[in-house]
Scaffold this motif. Structure first.
Motif, PDB file in Angstrom:
ATOM      1  N   ALA A  82     -39.939  58.774  47.170  1.00  0.00           N
ATOM      2  CA  ALA A  82     -40.618  60.013  47.559  1.00  0.00           C
ATOM      3  C   ALA A  82     -40.313  61.121  46.554  1.00  0.00           C
ATOM      4  N   PHE A  83     -39.049  61.226  46.151  1.00  0.00           N
ATOM      5  CA  PHE A  83     -38.668  62.245  45.159  1.00  0.00           C
ATOM      6  C   PHE A  83     -39.409  62.029  43.844  1.00  0.00           C
ATOM      7  N   GLU A  84     -39.417  60.796  43.361  1.00  0.00           N
ATOM      8  CA  GLU A  84     -40.055  60.502  42.066  1.00  0.00           C
ATOM      9  C   GLU A  84     -41.526  60.892  42.086  1.00  0.00           C
ATOM     10  N   ALA A  85     -42.239  60.506  43.143  1.00  0.00           N
ATOM     11  CA  ALA A  85     -43.666  60.827  43.230  1.00  0.00           C
ATOM     12  C   ALA A  85     -43.878  62.334  43.337  1.00  0.00           C
ATOM     13  N   ALA A  86     -43.086  63.004  44.159  1.00  0.00           N
ATOM     14  CA  ALA A  86     -43.228  64.455  44.319  1.00  0.00           C
ATOM     15  C   ALA A  86     -42.899  65.177  43.020  1.00  0.00           C
TER      16      ALA A  86
ATOM     17  N   THR B 241     -47.417  60.473  55.225  1.00  0.00           N
ATOM     18  CA  THR B 241     -47.789  61.867  55.469  1.00  0.00           C
ATOM     19  C   THR B 241     -46.980  62.798  54.559  1.00  0.00           C
ATOM     20  N   PRO B 242     -47.507  63.998  54.304  1.00  0.00           N
ATOM     21  CA  PRO B 242     -46.719  64.971  53.543  1.00  0.00           C
ATOM     22  C   PRO B 242     -45.389  65.290  54.234  1.00  0.00           C
ATOM     23  N   ALA B 243     -45.373  65.283  55.560  1.00  0.00           N
ATOM     24  CA  ALA B 243     -44.128  65.532  56.288  1.00  0.00           C
ATOM     25  C   ALA B 243     -43.095  64.450  55.993  1.00  0.00           C
ATOM     26  N   ALA B 244     -43.550  63.214  55.844  1.00  0.00           N
ATOM     27  CA  ALA B 244     -42.628  62.116  55.519  1.00  0.00           C
ATOM     28  C   ALA B 244     -42.023  62.322  54.133  1.00  0.00           C
ATOM     29  N   ILE B 245     -42.832  62.767  53.188  1.00  0.00           N
ATOM     30  CA  ILE B 245     -42.316  63.055  51.842  1.00  0.00           C
ATOM     31  C   ILE B 245     -41.277  64.155  51.916  1.00  0.00           C
ATOM     32  N   SER B 246     -41.598  65.225  52.617  1.00  0.00           N
ATOM     33  CA  SER B 246     -40.685  66.350  52.749  1.00  0.00           C
ATOM     34  C   SER B 246     -39.370  65.909  53.397  1.00  0.00           C
ATOM     35  N   HIS B 247     -39.463  65.110  54.437  1.00  0.00           N
ATOM     36  CA  HIS B 247     -38.268  64.623  55.130  1.00  0.00           C
ATOM     37  C   HIS B 247     -37.406  63.775  54.195  1.00  0.00           C
ATOM     38  N   GLN B 248     -38.024  62.876  53.456  1.00  0.00           N
ATOM     39  CA  GLN B 248     -37.285  62.004  52.550  1.00  0.00           C
ATOM     40  C   GLN B 248     -36.614  62.811  51.430  1.00  0.00           C
ATOM     41  N   VAL B 249     -37.320  63.794  50.898  1.00  0.00           N
ATOM     42  CA  VAL B 249     -36.749  64.614  49.821  1.00  0.00           C
ATOM     43  C   VAL B 249     -35.594  65.451  50.353  1.00  0.00           C
ATOM     44  N   ARG B 250     -35.749  66.024  51.545  1.00  0.00           N
ATOM     45  CA  ARG B 250     -34.648  66.800  52.135  1.00  0.00           C
ATOM     46  C   ARG B 250     -33.437  65.909  52.406  1.00  0.00           C
TER      47      ARG B 250
ATOM     48  N   ARG C 252     -48.035  74.916  48.856  1.00  0.00           N
ATOM     49  CA  ARG C 252     -48.825  73.878  48.182  1.00  0.00           C
ATOM     50  C   ARG C 252     -48.292  73.511  46.792  1.00  0.00           C
ATOM     51  N   GLN C 253     -46.992  73.727  46.564  1.00  0.00           N
ATOM     52  CA  GLN C 253     -46.438  73.419  45.247  1.00  0.00           C
ATOM     53  C   GLN C 253     -44.932  73.171  45.355  1.00  0.00           C
ATOM     54  N   LEU C 254     -44.461  72.207  44.605  1.00  0.00           N
ATOM     55  CA  LEU C 254     -43.032  71.947  44.475  1.00  0.00           C
ATOM     56  C   LEU C 254     -42.655  72.182  43.024  1.00  0.00           C
ATOM     57  N   LEU C 255     -41.679  73.065  42.807  1.00  0.00           N
ATOM     58  CA  LEU C 255     -41.190  73.333  41.460  1.00  0.00           C
ATOM     59  C   LEU C 255     -39.835  72.659  41.328  1.00  0.00           C
ATOM     60  N   ILE C 256     -39.704  71.809  40.350  1.00  0.00           N
ATOM     61  CA  ILE C 256     -38.469  71.056  40.182  1.00  0.00           C
ATOM     62  C   ILE C 256     -37.367  71.958  39.630  1.00  0.00           C
ATOM     63  N   THR C 257     -36.170  71.800  40.152  1.00  0.00           N
ATOM     64  CA  THR C 257     -35.005  72.558  39.683  1.00  0.00           C
ATOM     65  C   THR C 257     -34.359  71.810  38.523  1.00  0.00           C
ATOM     66  N   PRO C 258     -33.456  72.455  37.782  1.00  0.00           N
ATOM     67  CA  PRO C 258     -32.764  71.722  36.712  1.00  0.00           C
ATOM     68  C   PRO C 258     -32.051  70.439  37.193  1.00  0.00           C
ATOM     69  N   PRO C 259     -31.324  70.474  38.341  1.00  0.00           N
ATOM     70  CA  PRO C 259     -30.746  69.208  38.812  1.00  0.00           C
ATOM     71  C   PRO C 259     -31.820  68.166  39.154  1.00  0.00           C
ATOM     72  N   GLY C 260     -32.951  68.633  39.678  1.00  0.00           N
ATOM     73  CA  GLY C 260     -34.048  67.717  39.975  1.00  0.00           C
ATOM     74  C   GLY C 260     -34.631  67.105  38.730  1.00  0.00           C
ATOM     75  N   ALA C 261     -34.767  67.914  37.686  1.00  0.00           N
ATOM     76  CA  ALA C 261     -35.286  67.403  36.420  1.00  0.00           C
ATOM     77  C   ALA C 261     -34.324  66.369  35.809  1.00  0.00           C
ATOM     78  N   GLU C 262     -33.044  66.616  35.959  1.00  0.00           N
ATOM     79  CA  GLU C 262     -32.056  65.684  35.442  1.00  0.00           C
ATOM     80  C   GLU C 262     -32.125  64.353  36.206  1.00  0.00           C
ATOM     81  N   LEU C 263     -32.282  64.407  37.507  1.00  0.00           N
ATOM     82  CA  LEU C 263     -32.407  63.198  38.313  1.00  0.00           C
ATOM     83  C   LEU C 263     -33.689  62.455  37.973  1.00  0.00           C
ATOM     84  N   GLN C 264     -34.752  63.197  37.746  1.00  0.00           N
ATOM     85  CA  GLN C 264     -36.037  62.571  37.423  1.00  0.00           C
ATOM     86  C   GLN C 264     -35.930  61.782  36.155  1.00  0.00           C
TER      87      GLN C 264
END
Length: 70
Positions: free
Chosen positions: A13-17, A33-42, A58-70
């Protein structure tokens, strides 16, 4: 001391988002569902103790730790 690995579904879910920048588009791609994505990412954020995204309408902005994980 052993550490559990994050669940595969939360990583998927994180990778796709992160790649698509949207929970809605990630949900469409993964046929959930979008709620499932949100739940998995949280869940992943809680497990890692890191904020992976800044959430905007309607937008997710990746943080520096998120970019590193990606």
């Amino acid at each position: 001391m052993s550490r559990r690995l994050p669940s595969l579904s939360s990583l998927r879910a994180f990778e796709a988002a992160a790649r698509l920048g949207s929970a809605k588009r990630a949900a469409e791609e993964l046929s959930v569902t979008p709620a499932a994505i949100s739940h998995q990412v949280r869940q992943l954020e809680d497990e890692l103790g890191l904020a992976l995204f800044v959430r905007r309408p309607r937008q997710l902005l990746i943080t520096p730790p998120g970019a590193e994980l990606q």
